[in-house]
Design a protein around this motif. Structure first.
Motif, PDB file in Angstrom:
ATOM      1  N   GLY A   2       0.791  -1.228   0.000  1.00 37.64           N
ATOM      2  CA  GLY A   2       0.000   0.000   0.000  1.00 37.64           C
ATOM      3  C   GLY A   2       0.824   1.279   0.000  1.00 37.64           C
ATOM      4  N   GLY A  16      -2.251   3.175  -0.479  1.00 41.15           N
ATOM      5  CA  GLY A  16      -2.134   3.751   0.869  1.00 41.15           C
ATOM      6  C   GLY A  16      -2.926   2.964   1.896  1.00 41.15           C
ATOM      7  N   THR A  74      -7.627   0.185   2.417  1.00 38.33           N
ATOM      8  CA  THR A  74      -8.340  -0.929   3.073  1.00 38.33           C
ATOM      9  C   THR A  74      -8.904  -0.484   4.426  1.00 38.33           C
ATOM     10  OG1 THR A  74      -6.808  -2.438   1.986  1.00 38.33           O
ATOM     11  CG2 THR A  74      -8.150  -3.362   3.763  1.00 38.33           C
TER      12      THR A  74
HETATM   13 MG    MG Z   1      -2.474  -2.247   2.970  1.00 39.64          MG
END
Ligand code: MG
Ligand code: ASP
Length: 449
Positions: free
Chosen positions: A8, A40, A43
């Motif tokens: 991310g 980033g 989630t």
């Molecule tokens: Mg992540």
């Protein structure tokens, strides 16, 4: 062929994606398949939005929308704009549904968080294409990622081992760079599932192992697996080489660099895993493989697990009676309590477990066959390394503990033969890890392996 996975923070925004494309470009001749996480903290933001819809009946995904729309704009990706808008629209309709019925099943949760990875691969593939790469976005479930229906923690099915290479190898042969969603799969009913938080690592190692790739590169925001938790020890160093078993042990005991199950596919096939830093590409990173390189340090890393409870159980029955341990363990199993460490003698057994468990019922049942003492506020300190040299490691570790006046309360040498663990008071754990780190890594070195 190689697999390159970016987490991310490596794909957090337009400028990070540009950087990722530079890294991928330099390795095109190795024929990469690319696996991506959600951009980033998407989630987490999706889970927060779900919570808001569930508890307050409100739909708010402005942050997620803004990040993806702005990235598309900054990278000038007009062709993919429609796809992204359609996914964002589907996402907000799903949230409206949750807000309306005020229900969020694990299945819906997985469907919801899947938007993060589905958005990121489409944006990245469109960008890579715009700069001349033959890249194409794929949802992992269209490339053979089939799982059971254990939503939020799904396991891939055996069939995946055959279907994945059947789908991916022809793409690689055709000089396509597949950009694949990490983290997600589908079950036999066609519902989207996820492989557990951080599961993109497992997606990448699965593709690499199933396609017999030369290596899998896991690009993170740290210089590889470190010799200790940098929040506890200032002077940590990246570990150059570890075995799969050591890496798995490290993942479990607090060094949260890799998904704990991520080693499994590559362990089966012997595919090397390289952990690299996308913010510091010249750092050598950590290489994980079956056999460790010659001249590696005997101790690879020191970790600690906090908030641990120690339970001392002494049999009240006669010496030599059989079945005592079986009975003890079955009581824990019946109460769904997972045990971390065990040490036994003829009439007693000490075990450790996570302090979060409620032990009232277990204490009552154990009390019928043993006297039980529960000691809270403990920590497990683990030394990961070549356990064939355990006497030397133990001698040094205990001398260090003695020097700083920290009593060691229980010790166990893992059956995996890669770690030596012992219990200290949680209040003394940081001091112990620091002292051990100085002794094993900064002071005079032990002979090499
Ligand atoms: Mg992540
Ligand atoms: N995006 C998912 C998560 O944050 C999966 C991953 O990043 O590996 O847990």
């Amino acid at each position: 062929m190689i697999v390159m996975k970016f987490g991310g923070s490596s794909v957090a925004d337009a400028s990070r994606l540009r950087h990722v494309s530079d890294i991928v470009k330099t390795q095109l001749e190795k024929k990469p398949a690319v696996v991506l996480s959600a951009m980033g903290d998407t989630t987490d933001h999706l889970l927060e939005a779900a919570d808001l819809a569930l508890k307050e009946g409100k739909v708010d995904v402005k942050g997620v929308e803004k990040l993806h729309q702005e990235t598309v704009k900054a990278l000038k990706l007009t062709a993919v704009q429609k796809d992204i808008a359609a996914l964002l629209d589907e996402l907000s309709r799903l949230l409206s549904g949750i807000a309306l019925i005020r229900e969020l099943t694990p299945r819906t949760k997985d469907y919801l968080v899947s938007f993060g990875e589905r958005l990121s691969v489409r944006i990245a593939a469109a960008f890579f294409e715009s700069i001349g790469m033959n890249a194409k976005a794929f949802d992992a479930f269209d490339l053979g990622f089939l799982s059971d229906s254990n939503y939020t923690q799904a396991e891939l099915l055996k069939e995946s081992w055959d279907i994945i290479p059947g789908k991916i190898l022809p793409l690689i042969k055709g000089n396509v760079v597949p950009i694949v969603t990490g983290f997600i799969a589908k079950d036999s009913g066609g519902s989207i599932t996820t492989l557990g938080r951080g599961g993109s690592d497992l997606s990448a190692t699965m593709i690499a192992a199933a396609c017999k790739a030369d290596e899998v590169q896991v690009w993170k925001d740290v210089d590889g697996i470190l010799t200790a938790d940098p929040r506890i020890v200032k002077n940590t160093k990246p570990v150059g080489h570890v075995t799969y078993a050591e890496a798995a042990e490290l993942a479990y005991f607090g060094a949260q660099v890799l998904h704990p199950r991520a080693m499994q596919p590559c362990m089966k096939t012997g595919t090397p895993v390289l952990v690299k830093n996308s913010y510091n590409i010249n750092a050598p990173g950590t290489r994980i493989e079956s056999v460790i390189a010659k001249n590696s340090p005997v101790v690879r890393a020191i970790t600690s697990k906090h908030k641990v409870t120690l339970v001392d159980i002494v049999s009240t029955r006669m010496l030599g009676q059989f079945g005592f341990l079986a009975e003890v363990f079955s009581i824990f199993a019946k109460n769904s309590i997972s045990i971390d460490m065990v040490a036994t003698s003829e009439v007693s057994v000490s075990i450790t477990l996570d302090a979060a468990y409620d032990l009232a019922e277990v204490k009552k049942e154990l009390g019928k066959i043993a006297s039980v003492e529960v000691k809270t506020g403990k920590a497990i300190v683990s030394i990961i390394g070549n356990v064939k040299r355990s006497s030397e490691i133990l001698a040094r570790a205990f001398r260090t503990c003695q020097l700083i006046g920290v009593p060691v309360q229980m010790i166990s040498q893992g059956a995996s033969k890669v770690n030596i663990s012992f219990i200290v008071n949680d209040t003394e754990a940081a001091e112990t890890v620091n002292a051990l780190h100085i002794d094993f890594f900064d002071a005079q070195k032990m002979d090499q392996d």
